[in-house]
Design an enzyme around this catalytic site. Sequence first.
Site, PDB file in Angstrom:
ATOM      1  N   ASN A 103       0.834  -1.214   0.000  1.00 57.04           N
ATOM      2  CA  ASN A 103       0.000   0.000   0.000  1.00 57.04           C
ATOM      3  C   ASN A 103       0.863   1.256   0.000  1.00 57.04           C
ATOM      4  O   ASN A 103       0.565   2.220  -0.705  1.00 57.04           O
ATOM      5  CB  ASN A 103      -0.945   0.007   1.209  1.00 57.04           C
ATOM      6  N   ASP A 116      -8.763   0.420  15.545  1.00 58.97           N
ATOM      7  CA  ASP A 116      -9.753   0.242  14.465  1.00 58.97           C
ATOM      8  C   ASP A 116     -11.098   0.859  14.803  1.00 58.97           C
ATOM      9  O   ASP A 116     -12.145   0.234  14.599  1.00 58.97           O
ATOM     10  CB  ASP A 116      -9.936  -1.264  14.165  1.00 58.97           C
ATOM     11  N   HIS A 152      -8.065  -0.700   7.034  1.00 55.21           N
ATOM     12  CA  HIS A 152      -8.250  -2.003   7.682  1.00 55.21           C
ATOM     13  C   HIS A 152      -8.821  -2.981   6.648  1.00 55.21           C
ATOM     14  O   HIS A 152      -9.746  -2.618   5.911  1.00 55.21           O
ATOM     15  CB  HIS A 152      -9.207  -1.865   8.877  1.00 55.21           C
ATOM     16  N   ASN A 186      -6.168   5.397   8.683  1.00 54.71           N
ATOM     17  CA  ASN A 186      -5.762   3.991   8.651  1.00 54.71           C
ATOM     18  C   ASN A 186      -6.595   3.243   7.614  1.00 54.71           C
ATOM     19  O   ASN A 186      -7.708   3.640   7.300  1.00 54.71           O
ATOM     20  CB  ASN A 186      -5.989   3.355  10.036  1.00 54.71           C
ATOM     21  N   LEU A 209       1.590  -1.938  12.710  1.00 54.33           N
ATOM     22  CA  LEU A 209       1.166  -2.877  13.758  1.00 54.33           C
ATOM     23  C   LEU A 209       0.959  -2.284  15.139  1.00 54.33           C
ATOM     24  O   LEU A 209       0.151  -2.779  15.912  1.00 54.33           O
ATOM     25  CB  LEU A 209       2.230  -3.974  13.875  1.00 54.33           C
ATOM     26  N   GLU A 257      -7.614  -2.405  -1.915  1.00 50.08           N
ATOM     27  CA  GLU A 257      -6.859  -1.372  -1.180  1.00 50.08           C
ATOM     28  C   GLU A 257      -6.049  -0.512  -2.140  1.00 50.08           C
ATOM     29  O   GLU A 257      -6.058   0.722  -2.047  1.00 50.08           O
ATOM     30  CB  GLU A 257      -5.937  -2.034  -0.152  1.00 50.08           C
TER      31      GLU A 257
HETATM   32  C1  GAR Z   1      -3.062  -4.357   4.482  1.00 49.25           C
HETATM   33  O1  GAR Z   1      -3.946  -5.317   4.004  1.00 49.25           O
HETATM   34  C2  GAR Z   1      -3.712  -3.505   5.551  1.00 49.25           C
HETATM   35  O2  GAR Z   1      -5.084  -3.316   5.361  1.00 49.25           O
HETATM   36  C3  GAR Z   1      -3.488  -4.350   6.772  1.00 49.25           C
HETATM   37  O3  GAR Z   1      -2.167  -4.810   6.641  1.00 49.25           O
HETATM   38  C4  GAR Z   1      -1.914  -5.040   5.257  1.00 49.25           C
HETATM   39  C5  GAR Z   1      -0.559  -4.459   4.907  1.00 49.25           C
HETATM   40  O4  GAR Z   1      -0.198  -4.829   3.608  1.00 49.25           O
HETATM   41  N1  GAR Z   1      -3.679  -3.584   7.983  1.00 49.25           N
HETATM   42  C6  GAR Z   1      -4.209  -4.094   9.083  1.00 49.25           C
HETATM   43  O5  GAR Z   1      -4.511  -5.271   9.187  1.00 49.25           O
HETATM   44  C7  GAR Z   1      -4.427  -3.083  10.222  1.00 49.25           C
HETATM   45  N2  GAR Z   1      -5.199  -3.641  11.264  1.00 49.25           N
HETATM   46  P1  GAR Z   1       0.973  -4.091   2.848  1.00 49.25           P
HETATM   47  O6  GAR Z   1       2.192  -4.063   3.778  1.00 49.25           O
HETATM   48  O7  GAR Z   1       1.251  -4.930   1.642  1.00 49.25           O
HETATM   49  O8  GAR Z   1       0.520  -2.714   2.498  1.00 49.25           O
END
Ligand code: GAR
Length: 191
Positions: free
Chosen positions: A14, A145, A104, A102, A85, A174
Amino acid sequence: MKRIAIFASGTGSNAKKILAHFQSSNKVQVVLIVSNKPTAGVLNFANEYSVPTLLLERERFVNGDGYVSALQSAGIDWIILAGFLWKIPPILVKHWEKRIINIHPALLPNYGGKGMYGEAVHQAVITANEKESGITIHYVDEQYDHGTTIFQATCPVLPADTPASLANRIHTLEHLHYPVVIEKEILSQVD
Ligand code: GAR
Protein backbone atom coordinates in the site's frame (compact mmCIF):
# COMPACT_ATOMS: atom_id res chain seq x y z
CA MET A 1 2.05 21.37 -0.28
CA LYS A 2 0.72 18.95 2.34
CA ARG A 3 3.42 16.71 3.76
CA ILE A 4 2.60 13.14 4.72
CA ALA A 5 4.37 10.41 6.66
CA ILE A 6 3.48 6.79 5.92
CA PHE A 7 3.71 4.38 8.87
CA ALA A 8 4.12 0.71 7.85
CA SER A 9 5.36 -2.47 9.52
CA GLY A 10 5.44 -4.96 6.65
CA THR A 11 5.73 -5.48 2.92
CA GLY A 12 4.48 -2.02 2.14
CA SER A 13 2.47 -2.72 -1.00
CA ASN A 14 0.00 0.00 0.00
CA ALA A 15 2.82 2.38 0.84
CA LYS A 16 4.27 1.77 -2.62
CA LYS A 17 0.95 2.64 -4.30
CA ILE A 18 0.73 5.82 -2.23
CA LEU A 19 4.32 6.79 -3.10
CA ALA A 20 3.61 6.24 -6.80
CA HIS A 21 0.31 8.12 -6.66
CA PHE A 22 1.79 11.29 -5.15
CA GLN A 23 5.13 11.17 -6.95
CA SER A 24 4.24 13.96 -9.35
CA SER A 25 1.63 15.75 -7.24
CA ASN A 26 2.09 19.43 -6.55
CA LYS A 27 -0.33 19.33 -3.61
CA VAL A 28 0.64 16.31 -1.53
CA GLN A 29 4.10 14.89 -0.93
CA VAL A 30 5.25 11.76 0.92
CA VAL A 31 8.20 13.08 2.91
CA LEU A 32 8.84 10.30 5.43
CA ILE A 33 8.44 6.53 5.76
CA VAL A 34 8.17 5.40 9.36
CA SER A 35 8.55 1.81 10.51
CA ASN A 36 8.93 -0.18 13.71
CA LYS A 37 10.81 -2.96 11.93
CA PRO A 38 14.34 -2.67 10.51
CA THR A 39 13.65 -5.53 8.06
CA ALA A 40 10.27 -4.25 6.81
CA GLY A 41 9.92 -4.43 3.02
CA VAL A 42 8.49 -0.93 3.00
CA LEU A 43 11.99 0.44 3.65
CA ASN A 44 13.08 -0.77 0.19
CA PHE A 45 10.31 1.28 -1.39
CA ALA A 46 11.41 4.32 0.61
CA ASN A 47 14.84 3.83 -0.90
CA GLU A 48 13.42 3.36 -4.39
CA TYR A 49 11.51 6.66 -4.12
CA SER A 50 14.34 8.45 -2.25
CA VAL A 51 12.16 9.20 0.76
CA PRO A 52 13.85 9.44 4.19
CA THR A 53 13.00 6.82 6.79
CA LEU A 54 12.52 6.84 10.55
CA LEU A 55 12.84 3.67 12.60
CA LEU A 56 10.81 3.75 15.80
CA GLU A 57 12.03 2.52 19.16
CA ARG A 58 9.15 1.03 21.14
CA GLU A 59 9.73 2.64 24.54
CA ARG A 60 9.96 6.16 23.13
CA PHE A 61 6.93 5.60 20.90
CA VAL A 62 4.68 4.12 23.57
CA ASN A 63 5.83 5.82 26.78
CA GLY A 64 7.92 8.75 25.60
CA ASP A 65 7.10 11.71 23.35
CA GLY A 66 5.60 9.43 20.66
CA TYR A 67 8.14 10.97 18.23
CA VAL A 68 5.99 14.13 18.15
CA SER A 69 9.07 16.35 18.05
CA ALA A 70 10.68 14.37 15.20
CA LEU A 71 7.47 14.44 13.17
CA GLN A 72 6.98 18.15 13.84
CA SER A 73 10.57 18.88 12.75
CA ALA A 74 9.86 16.99 9.52
CA GLY A 75 6.84 19.25 9.00
CA ILE A 76 4.34 16.38 8.89
CA ASP A 77 0.74 17.47 8.23
CA TRP A 78 -0.82 14.02 7.85
CA ILE A 79 0.00 10.52 9.09
CA ILE A 80 -1.08 7.62 6.90
CA LEU A 81 -1.06 4.11 8.36
CA ALA A 82 -0.51 1.35 5.81
CA GLY A 83 -0.21 -1.96 7.64
CA PHE A 84 1.23 -0.47 10.82
CA LEU A 85 1.17 -2.88 13.76
CA TRP A 86 1.61 -0.74 16.85
CA LYS A 87 -1.23 1.15 18.49
CA ILE A 88 -0.95 4.90 17.96
CA PRO A 89 -0.24 6.54 21.35
CA PRO A 90 -2.65 9.23 22.66
CA ILE A 91 0.00 11.95 22.34
CA LEU A 92 0.15 11.41 18.56
CA VAL A 93 -3.63 11.25 18.24
CA LYS A 94 -3.84 14.53 20.14
CA HIS A 95 -1.29 16.35 17.96
CA TRP A 96 -2.67 15.05 14.65
CA GLU A 97 -6.35 14.86 15.54
CA LYS A 98 -8.38 14.10 12.38
CA ARG A 99 -5.06 13.98 10.55
CA ILE A 100 -4.29 10.27 10.95
CA ILE A 101 -5.85 7.80 8.52
CA ASN A 102 -5.76 3.99 8.65
CA ILE A 103 -6.81 1.22 6.30
CA HIS A 104 -8.25 -2.00 7.68
CA PRO A 105 -8.71 -5.14 5.55
CA ALA A 106 -12.31 -5.88 6.61
CA LEU A 107 -15.64 -4.17 7.05
CA LEU A 108 -15.38 -2.46 10.42
CA PRO A 109 -16.83 -2.46 13.05
CA ASN A 110 -16.52 -6.24 12.52
CA TYR A 111 -13.17 -8.04 12.54
CA GLY A 112 -11.19 -5.20 14.06
CA GLY A 113 -9.38 -4.65 17.33
CA LYS A 114 -6.19 -5.86 18.95
CA GLY A 115 -4.46 -8.72 17.10
CA MET A 116 -6.66 -8.21 14.02
CA TYR A 117 -3.94 -7.70 11.48
CA GLY A 118 -3.34 -9.08 7.98
CA GLU A 119 -4.14 -12.77 7.55
CA ALA A 120 -5.62 -13.13 11.06
CA VAL A 121 -8.44 -10.86 9.87
CA HIS A 122 -9.09 -12.92 6.74
CA GLN A 123 -9.01 -16.18 8.69
CA ALA A 124 -11.66 -14.83 11.09
CA VAL A 125 -13.86 -13.72 8.17
CA ILE A 126 -13.61 -17.15 6.51
CA THR A 127 -14.22 -19.02 9.79
CA ALA A 128 -17.38 -16.96 10.36
CA ASN A 129 -18.65 -18.00 6.90
CA GLU A 130 -19.05 -14.44 5.72
CA LYS A 131 -20.13 -14.06 2.10
CA GLU A 132 -18.69 -10.57 1.86
CA SER A 133 -15.63 -8.75 3.11
CA GLY A 134 -13.92 -5.53 2.10
CA ILE A 135 -11.87 -2.57 3.23
CA THR A 136 -12.43 0.27 5.66
CA ILE A 137 -10.54 3.56 5.53
CA HIS A 138 -11.02 5.51 8.73
CA TYR A 139 -9.69 8.19 11.03
CA VAL A 140 -7.60 6.99 13.94
CA ASP A 141 -8.60 7.64 17.51
CA GLU A 142 -7.29 6.21 20.76
CA GLN A 143 -8.90 2.80 20.27
CA TYR A 144 -7.86 0.10 17.78
CA ASP A 145 -9.75 0.24 14.46
CA HIS A 146 -12.34 2.61 15.89
CA GLY A 147 -12.35 6.18 14.48
CA THR A 148 -14.87 7.66 12.02
CA THR A 149 -15.21 5.75 8.76
CA ILE A 150 -14.27 7.67 5.62
CA PHE A 151 -14.80 4.97 2.99
CA GLN A 152 -15.70 1.29 2.58
CA ALA A 153 -15.66 -1.02 -0.44
CA THR A 154 -16.72 -4.66 -0.55
CA CYS A 155 -15.73 -7.87 -2.32
CA PRO A 156 -17.09 -11.41 -2.22
CA VAL A 157 -15.69 -14.17 -0.01
CA LEU A 158 -15.64 -17.29 -2.18
CA PRO A 159 -16.25 -20.85 -0.88
CA ALA A 160 -12.72 -21.96 -1.82
CA ASP A 161 -11.00 -18.91 -0.28
CA THR A 162 -7.95 -19.27 1.94
CA PRO A 163 -6.69 -16.33 4.01
CA ALA A 164 -4.05 -15.79 1.30
CA SER A 165 -6.51 -15.73 -1.62
CA LEU A 166 -8.85 -13.39 0.24
CA ALA A 167 -5.89 -11.20 1.18
CA ASN A 168 -5.03 -10.89 -2.52
CA ARG A 169 -8.54 -9.77 -3.41
CA ILE A 170 -8.53 -7.28 -0.54
CA HIS A 171 -5.11 -5.94 -1.53
CA THR A 172 -6.42 -5.23 -5.03
CA LEU A 173 -9.26 -3.19 -3.51
CA GLU A 174 -6.86 -1.37 -1.18
CA HIS A 175 -4.46 -0.45 -3.96
CA LEU A 176 -7.31 0.83 -6.10
CA HIS A 177 -8.90 3.03 -3.46
CA TYR A 178 -6.48 4.03 -0.70
CA PRO A 179 -4.32 6.61 -2.55
CA VAL A 180 -7.37 8.27 -4.11
CA VAL A 181 -9.31 8.41 -0.83
CA ILE A 182 -6.27 9.87 0.98
CA GLU A 183 -5.90 12.54 -1.69
CA LYS A 184 -9.58 13.45 -1.60
CA GLU A 185 -9.61 13.66 2.19
CA ILE A 186 -6.47 15.80 2.41
CA LEU A 187 -7.57 18.18 -0.33
CA SER A 188 -11.04 18.53 1.20
CA GLN A 189 -9.43 19.89 4.35
CA VAL A 190 -7.01 22.33 2.76
CA ASP A 191 -7.66 25.65 4.44
C1 GAR B 1 -3.06 -4.36 4.48
O1 GAR B 1 -3.95 -5.32 4.00
C2 GAR B 1 -3.71 -3.51 5.55
O2 GAR B 1 -5.08 -3.32 5.36
C3 GAR B 1 -3.49 -4.35 6.77
O3 GAR B 1 -2.17 -4.81 6.64
C4 GAR B 1 -1.91 -5.04 5.26
C5 GAR B 1 -0.56 -4.46 4.91
O4 GAR B 1 -0.20 -4.83 3.61
N1 GAR B 1 -3.68 -3.58 7.98
C6 GAR B 1 -4.21 -4.09 9.08
O5 GAR B 1 -4.51 -5.27 9.19
C7 GAR B 1 -4.43 -3.08 10.22
N2 GAR B 1 -5.20 -3.64 11.26
P1 GAR B 1 0.97 -4.09 2.85
O6 GAR B 1 2.19 -4.06 3.78
O7 GAR B 1 1.25 -4.93 1.64
O8 GAR B 1 0.52 -2.71 2.50
